[in-house]
Design a protein around this motif. Structure first.
Motif, PDB file in Angstrom:
ATOM      1  N   THR A 216       0.826  -1.207   0.000  1.00 55.14           N
ATOM      2  CA  THR A 216       0.000   0.000   0.000  1.00 55.14           C
ATOM      3  C   THR A 216       0.863   1.261   0.000  1.00 55.14           C
ATOM      4  N   LYS A 217       1.968   1.217   0.756  1.00 56.62           N
ATOM      5  CA  LYS A 217       2.868   2.372   0.777  1.00 56.62           C
ATOM      6  C   LYS A 217       3.484   2.620  -0.598  1.00 56.62           C
ATOM      7  N   VAL A 218       3.897   1.535  -1.290  1.00 52.69           N
ATOM      8  CA  VAL A 218       4.497   1.686  -2.621  1.00 52.69           C
ATOM      9  C   VAL A 218       3.480   2.256  -3.611  1.00 52.69           C
ATOM     10  N   LYS A 219       2.257   1.770  -3.528  1.00 59.04           N
ATOM     11  CA  LYS A 219       1.223   2.279  -4.424  1.00 59.04           C
ATOM     12  C   LYS A 219       0.957   3.763  -4.169  1.00 59.04           C
ATOM     13  N   LYS A 220       0.897   4.131  -2.925  1.00 62.71           N
ATOM     14  CA  LYS A 220       0.668   5.540  -2.601  1.00 62.71           C
ATOM     15  C   LYS A 220       1.850   6.392  -3.080  1.00 62.71           C
ATOM     16  N   TYR A 221       3.064   5.856  -2.944  1.00 66.59           N
ATOM     17  CA  TYR A 221       4.248   6.607  -3.376  1.00 66.59           C
ATOM     18  C   TYR A 221       4.244   6.799  -4.900  1.00 66.59           C
ATOM     19  N   LYS A 226       3.526  10.210  -9.653  1.00 64.79           N
ATOM     20  CA  LYS A 226       2.882  10.475 -10.950  1.00 64.79           C
ATOM     21  C   LYS A 226       2.170  11.819 -10.936  1.00 64.79           C
ATOM     22  N   GLU A 227       1.498  12.125  -9.848  1.00 67.06           N
ATOM     23  CA  GLU A 227       0.806  13.412  -9.747  1.00 67.06           C
ATOM     24  C   GLU A 227       1.803  14.563  -9.802  1.00 67.06           C
TER      25      GLU A 227
END
Length: 277
Positions: A216-221, A226-227
């Motif tokens: 989950t942390k990697v996905k959020k990072y 990207k943003e």
């Protein structure tokens, strides 16, 4: 007494006799006068010496009789002679409390019997004060740490039987925060084994949740990165469009049929057609 003897009395003797007669009448009258308490004792009172009912005065709920001599006599209520003291029922007499025998518990550590201890009274844990280890196995743990370390839920602490006891203490980090709930560490471990059935299951579940947390942390990072890239690109694109200035140069093309001029930007090759007045 004959008339001859009466005529022979002197005036002084007659006065003395008259005084004695009056004294005897007054003494007889005083003996006939009844005490105000006579009616209360059930004795009859002569009509000529009875105190009138109108002489009863009520003060603060208590009745007094005006004796006429400058003082008041408390009026007593009449006691019914028919009412006799009832015999006391032996079953109604309160008996002395029977002392309750003291219950002793066996210490889980040393096996000795004891009647009272801190852990028993506070956490219902049968360990005597001599075996209490506050810094070791009998240490305390906060509710938040128990939920995080042993993966327990609120229902496991508050609803699962037997409900675990705790003590409340002020938060040492900030007194304005809510009070901390402190549980006995050993009881938390026992409750975790009841929920997860074994220590291996608890460890596997902790590892699985840790992996999910890392993913989950990697996905959020990546999402955040990207943003940020999109923000940078959009800001560069907008800056290029808004700040571009055409460089026309000196070359112009004349169209005789339409009587117009055309020029071209040296930077972006943009062409512009116009007329001259």
């Amino acid at each position: 007494m004959s008339n001859s003897s009466a005529s022979s009395l002197s005036e002084a003797d007659r006065r003395k006799i008259e005084a004695n007669r009056r004294r005897a009448l007054n003494l007889r009258q005083a003996r006939l006068t009844a005490h105000p308490y006579g009616a209360a004792n059930g004795k009859s009172r002569p009509p000529e010496t009875a105190i009138a009912v109108n002489n009863v005065i009520k003060v603060s709920g208590t009745k007094f009789i005006d004796s006429g001599g400058g003082f008041l006599i408390e009026q007593r209520t009449c006691v019914d002679p028919s009412e006799e003291e009832k015999p006391v029922d032996e079953r109604e007499v309160p008996t002395e409390a029977v002392p309750v025998p003291i219950e002793y518990d066996e210490c889980l550590e040393c096996g000795d019997r004891f009647a009272d201890s801190y852990l028993l009274n506070t956490f219902d844990y049968k360990v005597c004060d001599a075996c209490r280890d506050s810094d070791g196995k009998h240490s305390l743990i906060t509710r938040t740490e128990a939920k995080q370390e042993y993966l327990l839920k609120d229902c496991d602490l508050d609803k699962r039987e037997p409900i675990l006891k705790y003590i409340s203490r002020k938060n040492p980090h900030n007194v304005r925060w809510g009070e901390m709930k402190l549980y006995l560490h050993m009881q938390i471990e026992q409750r975790a084994l009841e929920v997860w059935e074994s220590e291996d299951n608890l460890i596997k579940e902790k590892e699985l949740r840790e992996e999910k947390r890392e993913i989950t942390k990697v996905k959020k990072y990546n999402k955040r990165l990207k943003e940020l890239r999109m923000d940078v690109r959009s800001s560069l694109y907008d800056k290029t469009i808004q700040n571009h200035v055409h460089s026309w140069g000196e070359n112009e093309e004349y169209n005789e049929e339409e009587d117009t001029y055309t020029r071209t930007c040296e930077t972006c090759n943009h062409k512009e057609t116009y007329e001259k007045m």
